[in-house]
Design an enzyme around this catalytic site. Structure first.
Site, short mmCIF file in Angstrom:
data_model
loop_
_atom_site.label_atom_id
_atom_site.label_comp_id
_atom_site.label_asym_id
_atom_site.label_seq_id
_atom_site.Cartn_x
_atom_site.Cartn_y
_atom_site.Cartn_z
CD GLU A 218 -54.04 9.72 -35.45
OE1 GLU A 218 -53.60 9.64 -36.42
OE2 GLU A 218 -54.46 10.91 -34.76
CB CYS A 252 -49.45 4.42 -40.08
SG CYS A 252 -48.88 5.56 -39.22
P1 NAD Z 1 -54.69 -3.88 -35.22
O1 NAD Z 1 -55.88 -2.94 -35.48
O2 NAD Z 1 -54.69 -5.21 -35.57
O3 NAD Z 1 -54.48 -3.74 -33.39
C1 NAD Z 1 -54.49 -2.34 -32.97
C2 NAD Z 1 -54.85 -2.48 -31.55
O4 NAD Z 1 -55.95 -3.15 -31.43
C3 NAD Z 1 -54.06 -3.75 -30.79
O5 NAD Z 1 -53.49 -3.14 -29.53
C4 NAD Z 1 -54.71 -4.88 -30.71
O6 NAD Z 1 -54.75 -5.75 -29.45
C5 NAD Z 1 -56.19 -4.24 -30.69
N1 NAD Z 1 -57.28 -5.02 -31.06
C6 NAD Z 1 -57.01 -6.16 -32.20
N2 NAD Z 1 -58.43 -6.55 -32.06
C7 NAD Z 1 -59.32 -5.93 -31.48
C8 NAD Z 1 -60.70 -5.85 -31.43
N3 NAD Z 1 -61.57 -6.75 -32.02
N4 NAD Z 1 -61.20 -4.94 -30.75
C9 NAD Z 1 -60.66 -4.06 -30.08
N5 NAD Z 1 -59.33 -3.91 -30.15
C10 NAD Z 1 -58.59 -4.78 -30.88
O7 NAD Z 1 -53.52 -2.89 -35.68
P2 NAD Z 1 -51.86 -3.33 -35.78
O8 NAD Z 1 -51.69 -4.57 -36.72
O9 NAD Z 1 -51.44 -3.52 -34.36
O10 NAD Z 1 -51.23 -2.08 -36.50
C11 NAD Z 1 -51.22 -1.99 -37.92
C12 NAD Z 1 -52.28 -0.91 -38.35
O11 NAD Z 1 -52.02 0.07 -37.78
C13 NAD Z 1 -51.72 -0.28 -39.95
O12 NAD Z 1 -53.01 -0.61 -40.60
C14 NAD Z 1 -51.26 0.99 -39.81
O13 NAD Z 1 -51.43 1.73 -40.97
C15 NAD Z 1 -52.13 1.25 -38.42
N6 NAD Z 1 -51.45 2.56 -37.91
C16 NAD Z 1 -51.73 3.67 -37.90
C17 NAD Z 1 -51.13 4.68 -37.52
C18 NAD Z 1 -51.59 6.14 -37.41
O14 NAD Z 1 -50.91 6.75 -36.89
N7 NAD Z 1 -52.52 6.41 -38.07
C19 NAD Z 1 -49.80 4.34 -36.87
C20 NAD Z 1 -49.73 2.86 -36.58
C21 NAD Z 1 -50.31 2.14 -37.26
#
Ligand code: NAD
Length: 470
Positions: A218, A252
């Site tokens: 997502e 998002c």
């Molecule tokens: P992010 O990708 O930075 O982090 C998400 C998760 O991934 C966190 O738990 C983080 O600890 C983990 N993570 C970070 N680096 C990682 C790595 N190298 N390998 C594996 N896991 C890792 O995202 P964010 O900043 O928490 O959220 C914002 C983004 O999420 C925006 O782009 C938003 O659009 C998207 N989002 C999408 C939805 C959806 O339902 N489609 C919902 C909410 C947010």
């Protein structure tokens, strides 16, 4: 930001093994066990309501109204809806059987994947961690849940809710950041559900490929909001401003930017800024109804859009910020160039670019500059024009004459396409994503015509040609 504690990799390894063994021992095999697990989760959330609201306040000053409606009530609604329908969802679905295979019968069974990994983001840190847990439990999986390190207070509350609700170990939590997530991804899971950025989503997909693990991703992107000349201005402005400013734009599916028919562009900009003032008063930076940004880094990135001045277009209204409170006023930027960074990166904050178009085709070509959006919004009184537009522009989901509220209907699938995501969830769609669909063919022992068996004769061939009809 500091998280409560980190989990060493060897203990994650042991957790993964424990979760797999528990799942295989049939812990969540029966309908009753799944219902009870959901009831315990609901009870633990109900009892922790004050702590959840308090944690969200401490993480990013999320207004209580929004914490209740978009996090707690959302999750409790999803549990109630799942419990109402779970028996029916779990029932094998009958499939038809062609004449030449009869008297066999056919069905599709919903088999849990096994032990699954769920990685959550910070922006709706409670809802987006627990909504996939509900679907995964309903489908009979055990779960390793990693909340986001950027909302550490909420992560701690989630950890204690999970400990209270799942004494049998159906769900475990791993607290930590990217490093913990990477260690988790090194383990073998039967399914991975990731919510977060497209950049990290790619890394998760690559890690899943190692074991050919199925995934739901997502992700994010730029969700456009198109306003036709015949749109009802006041309601349109109100719904766009709410969708952009709820959670301070850190949603998002927030409308990322507006494309409006030039005939009403001036009027819409004025209506948007009036609506911002009506909702958040003359000093939105002090409003109790307006969340803060999650971190100093996120504040600086967004403040950068404001500084880029004329290259980004003209600030029509708003533009003030408070670095100490990590707040940026709801800000309308008029006519930025489609080439500017604000029209290429996901904004994910309370800044709204507004661009005009003369023909709808121009709006479509601006949208096509970016990958498929997660959501698409179209405001018009003409439902036929809206349907035509939605058919021409691919997107994960869409809403006509509203923003964001589509997520409230769990009968609708939720997910992106391409760069905005892979796979779906919510309601039945979530149950199905966390289940393997197993085709089962059940043959009768009453008849066993020799037609298909070797040695083959000319006669068999001519009969089978007649039976199959090709
Ligand atoms: P992010 O990708 O930075 O982090 C998400 C998760 O991934 C966190 O738990 C983080 O600890 C983990 N993570 C970070 N680096 C990682 C790595 N190298 N390998 C594996 N896991 C890792 O995202 P964010 O900043 O928490 O959220 C914002 C983004 O999420 C925006 O782009 C938003 O659009 C998207 N989002 C999408 C939805 C959806 O339902 N489609 C919902 C909410 C947010």
């Amino acid at each position: 930001m500091v998280v409560s504690h980190m989990v060493p990799a060897h203990s994650l390894n042991a957790s993964a093994a424990r979760l797999r063994t528990r799942q295989r021992s049939g812990l969540l095999c029966e309908f009753g066990a799944r219902q009870q697990a959901l009831t315990r989760l609901d009870g633990a959330i109900r009892r922790a309501e004050t702590e959840i609201i308090d944690a969200l306040t401490r993480d990013f000053r999320k207004p209580t109204f929004e914490s209740y409606s978009t996090e707690i009530a959302f999750i409790r609604g999803e549990i109630a809806q799942t419990q109402r329908h779970l028996k029916r969802w779990m029932r094998p679905r009958r499939a038809s059987t062609p004449l030449f295979l009869q008297p066999a019968t056919s069905r599709v069974e919903f088999e849990p994947w096994g032990s699954v990994l769920i990685i959550a983001p910070w922006n709706y840190p409670f809802q987006l961690a627990l909504a996939p847990v509900i679907s995964a439990l309903a489908a009979g999986n055990t779960i390793m849940l990693k909340p986001s390190e950027l909302a550490p207070h909420t992560a701690t509350v989630i950890e204690s809710i999970v400990a209270a609700a799942f004494p049998n170990g159906e769900v475990e939590t791993a607290i930590g950041g990217a490093e913990v997530a990477r260690d988790l991804l090194d383990q073998q899971w039967d399914h991975i559900f990731f919510t977060g950025s497209t950049r990290v989503g790619r890394l998760v997909y690559q890690a899943a490929a190692k074991y050919l693990t199925p995934v739901v991703l997502e992700l994010g992107g730029k969700s456009p909001c198109v306003v036709a000349a015949d749109a009802e201005l006041k309601t349109t402005a109100r719904r766009i401003v709410w969708g952009k400013c709820v959670n301070a734009g850190q949603t998002c599916i927030a409308p990322d930017y507006v494309l409006v028919d030039n005939q009403i562009k001036d009027k819409l900009c004025t209506a948007l800024s009036h609506e911002i003032e009506r909702a958040y008063g003359p000093s939105p930076l002090e409003s109790e109804d307006y969340a803060s940004l999650i971190s100093d880094n996120h504040f600086s990135r967004l403040a950068g859009f404001l500084k880029q001045g004329s290259k980004e277009g003209r600030i029509f209204s708003g533009g003030r910020s408070d670095p100490a409170g990590r707040r940026i006023e709801p800000t309308i930027i008029r006519d930025p160039s489609p080439e500017s960074p604000i029209m290429q990166e996901e904004i994910f904050g309370p800044i709204l670019p507004v661009l005009g178009f003369d023909h709808i085709g121009e709006a479509e070509s601006i949208i096509a500059r970016n990958p498929n959006p997660l959501a698409l919004y179209y405001f018009s009184r003409d439902r036929k024009a809206a349907s035509r537009f939605l058919k021409r522009v691919p997107s994960g989901g869409a809403a006509i004459n509203d923003t964001v509220m589509q997520v409230g209907n769990t009968a609708l699938p939720f997910g992106g396409r391409g760069a905005s995501g892979v796979g779906l969830y919510h309601g039945r769609w979530g149950f199905e994503s966390f289940s393997h669909k197993k085709g089962v063919f059940s043959q009768s022992l009453l008849l066993d015509p020799p037609l298909r068996y070797a040695p083959y004769s000319e006669r068999q061939l001519s009969i089978i040609r007649k039976v199959l009809g090709f």
